[in-house]
Design an enzyme around this catalytic site. Structure first.
Site, PDB file in Angstrom:
ATOM      1  N   ASN A   7       0.794  -1.118  -0.118  1.00 20.75           N
ATOM      2  CA  ASN A   7       0.076  -0.002  -0.099  1.00 20.75           C
ATOM      3  C   ASN A   7       1.020   1.133   0.178  1.00 20.75           C
ATOM      4  O   ASN A   7       1.784   1.526   1.219  1.00 20.75           O
ATOM      5  CB  ASN A   7      -1.020  -0.006   1.241  1.00 20.75           C
ATOM      6  CG  ASN A   7      -1.752   1.250   1.296  1.00 20.75           C
ATOM      7  OD1 ASN A   7      -1.511   2.323   0.763  1.00 20.75           O
ATOM      8  ND2 ASN A   7      -3.092   1.036   1.779  1.00 20.75           N
ATOM      9  N   GLU A  34      -3.795   1.741  -2.970  1.00 23.78           N
ATOM     10  CA  GLU A  34      -4.022   3.396  -2.477  1.00 23.78           C
ATOM     11  C   GLU A  34      -3.247   4.008  -3.493  1.00 23.78           C
ATOM     12  O   GLU A  34      -2.506   5.010  -3.073  1.00 23.78           O
ATOM     13  CB  GLU A  34      -3.900   3.484  -1.006  1.00 23.78           C
ATOM     14  CG  GLU A  34      -4.472   4.434  -0.482  1.00 23.78           C
ATOM     15  CD  GLU A  34      -4.383   4.758   1.008  1.00 23.78           C
ATOM     16  OE1 GLU A  34      -5.066   5.561   1.584  1.00 23.78           O
ATOM     17  OE2 GLU A  34      -4.142   3.571   1.717  1.00 23.78           O
ATOM     18  N   ASP A 147      -4.217  -4.807   0.995  1.00 23.15           N
ATOM     19  CA  ASP A 147      -4.730  -4.061   2.213  1.00 23.15           C
ATOM     20  C   ASP A 147      -6.119  -4.670   2.500  1.00 23.15           C
ATOM     21  O   ASP A 147      -7.130  -4.083   2.072  1.00 23.15           O
ATOM     22  CB  ASP A 147      -4.504  -2.659   1.900  1.00 23.15           C
ATOM     23  CG  ASP A 147      -4.924  -2.005   3.341  1.00 23.15           C
ATOM     24  OD1 ASP A 147      -5.353  -2.832   4.437  1.00 23.15           O
ATOM     25  OD2 ASP A 147      -4.673  -0.846   3.380  1.00 23.15           O
ATOM     26  N   ASN A 149      -7.479  -4.444   5.418  1.00 18.48           N
ATOM     27  CA  ASN A 149      -8.069  -3.234   6.659  1.00 18.48           C
ATOM     28  C   ASN A 149      -8.425  -4.306   7.615  1.00 18.48           C
ATOM     29  O   ASN A 149      -9.765  -3.912   8.117  1.00 18.48           O
ATOM     30  CB  ASN A 149      -8.851  -2.475   5.943  1.00 18.48           C
ATOM     31  CG  ASN A 149      -8.250  -1.255   5.814  1.00 18.48           C
ATOM     32  OD1 ASN A 149      -7.212  -0.737   6.455  1.00 18.48           O
ATOM     33  ND2 ASN A 149      -8.619  -0.648   4.461  1.00 18.48           N
ATOM     34  N   ASP A 218      -2.133  -6.307   6.116  1.00 16.94           N
ATOM     35  CA  ASP A 218      -1.778  -6.445   4.565  1.00 16.94           C
ATOM     36  C   ASP A 218      -1.566  -8.033   4.469  1.00 16.94           C
ATOM     37  O   ASP A 218      -0.714  -8.339   5.243  1.00 16.94           O
ATOM     38  CB  ASP A 218      -0.298  -5.659   4.257  1.00 16.94           C
ATOM     39  CG  ASP A 218      -0.871  -4.380   4.184  1.00 16.94           C
ATOM     40  OD1 ASP A 218      -1.216  -3.677   3.347  1.00 16.94           O
ATOM     41  OD2 ASP A 218      -0.477  -3.704   5.447  1.00 16.94           O
ATOM     42  N   ASP A 247       2.804   4.784   5.066  1.00 15.13           N
ATOM     43  CA  ASP A 247       2.499   4.091   6.599  1.00 15.13           C
ATOM     44  C   ASP A 247       2.549   2.557   6.798  1.00 15.13           C
ATOM     45  O   ASP A 247       2.489   2.127   7.650  1.00 15.13           O
ATOM     46  CB  ASP A 247       1.369   4.763   6.991  1.00 15.13           C
ATOM     47  CG  ASP A 247      -0.077   4.966   6.397  1.00 15.13           C
ATOM     48  OD1 ASP A 247       0.190   4.462   5.318  1.00 15.13           O
ATOM     49  OD2 ASP A 247      -0.749   5.729   6.666  1.00 15.13           O
ATOM     50  N   HIS A 248       2.571   1.993   5.278  1.00 14.14           N
ATOM     51  CA  HIS A 248       2.711   0.590   5.284  1.00 14.14           C
ATOM     52  C   HIS A 248       4.063   0.074   4.944  1.00 14.14           C
ATOM     53  O   HIS A 248       4.621   0.893   4.328  1.00 14.14           O
ATOM     54  CB  HIS A 248       1.409   0.075   4.288  1.00 14.14           C
ATOM     55  CG  HIS A 248       0.257   0.275   4.464  1.00 14.14           C
ATOM     56  ND1 HIS A 248      -0.751  -0.964   4.622  1.00 14.14           N
ATOM     57  CD2 HIS A 248      -0.581   1.354   4.572  1.00 14.14           C
ATOM     58  CE1 HIS A 248      -1.963  -0.570   5.132  1.00 14.14           C
ATOM     59  NE2 HIS A 248      -1.894   0.906   4.814  1.00 14.14           N
TER      60      HIS A 248
END
Length: 258
Positions: A7, A34, A147, A149, A218, A247-248
């Site tokens: 991501n 993303e 991802d 989530n 993930d 941030d991943h």
């Protein structure tokens, strides 16, 4: 064959990070989420210069998914998850690469919960469940990655008691993930690291990366044909520490004889 998911949290803003990681690790296939870019803004030339073919399903400002392949043909099979013709969010793309069906997904976040966003997430999960079941029926090697989530268990989240009401950890969301896996999929990371604390996401706030206060959201799900070929599953955690990074962290697996 090395397959990765990442991501990128904005492909154009993070392009130097992505290109550096691709040059350093050279995965054979990469699934990106993303993108936060419309189709015409996808950096096709920069990706090609890095040695990768690409297909993508973009969306202005939000969402967006892509599949990259190094020295391999990508045959696009589907863009968009079936089951809702009115869903215009760019969250799924599927291709055949090296005789493996690869579904790259960016599952909805679902917050704030409860509410319409959680309801959309659960509907999307149901559509994914139905499509995944169909993919298994084809008796072909399949990988679903991206991802999700979702933190499937308490081992997958730092201080789980703080996340009980969050849409990434609510019981109905975790149940949806476990029901999906129960179709016959293998959770690659957890299979090879059953008791290890592994995180793939670290918030930008409160020094989450430095404190190892993360989430495992993930995932790689493998069809039965690939379970016995899984040789490695790891997180490139150090990439999260790079300047202007996502941030991943990238996650990757190695499959034998592909």
């Amino acid at each position: 064959m090395k397959i990765a998911t990442y991501n990128v949290n904005g492909i154009n803003g993070r392009l130097p990070v992505l290109l550096r990681w691709l040059a350093e690790t050279q995965p054979d296939v990469v699934c990106l989420q993303e993108l936060k870019a419309p189709d015409e803004k996808f950096p096709e030339q920069a990706i090609a210069d890095a040695g990768y073919n690409a297909i993508w399903h973009g969306q202005k400002s939000w969402n967006g998914v892509a599949i990259l392949a190094r020295n391999l043909e990508i045959k696009e099979l589907r863009r968009g998850l079936p089951g809702d013709a009115e869903d215009l969010q760019s969250r799924y793309i599927e291709a055949l690469v090296n005789n493996v069906v690869i579904g790259c997904l960016y599952l909805p976040n679902g917050n704030p919960a409860p509410g319409p966003k959680l309801e959309y997430k659960l509907r999307w999960f149901e559509r994914l469940h139905n499509h995944a079941e169909q993919l298994l029926s084809y008796d072909m090697p399949v990988i679903l990655t991206g991802d999700f989530n979702v933190m499937p268990t308490e081992l997958d989240v730092y201080k789980p008691e703080r996340w009980v009401e969050d849409a990434l950890f609510r019981p109905e969301v975790r149940t949806a993930f476990h029901n999906l896996v129960a179709q016959g999929w293998t959770d690659a990371l957890r299979t090879l690291h059953p008791e290890e604390v592994i995180y793939t996401f670290f918030d930008y706030f409160r020094n989450a990366y430095g404190r190892n206060a993360g989430l495992r959201i993930d995932h790689f799900l493998l069809s039965p044909q690939l379970k016995g070929r899984l040789r490695a599953a790891e997180v490139d955690r150090h990439v999260r520490g790079w300047e202007k990074t996502s941030d991943h962290a990238p996650v990757w697996i190695e499959i034998e004889n592909l």
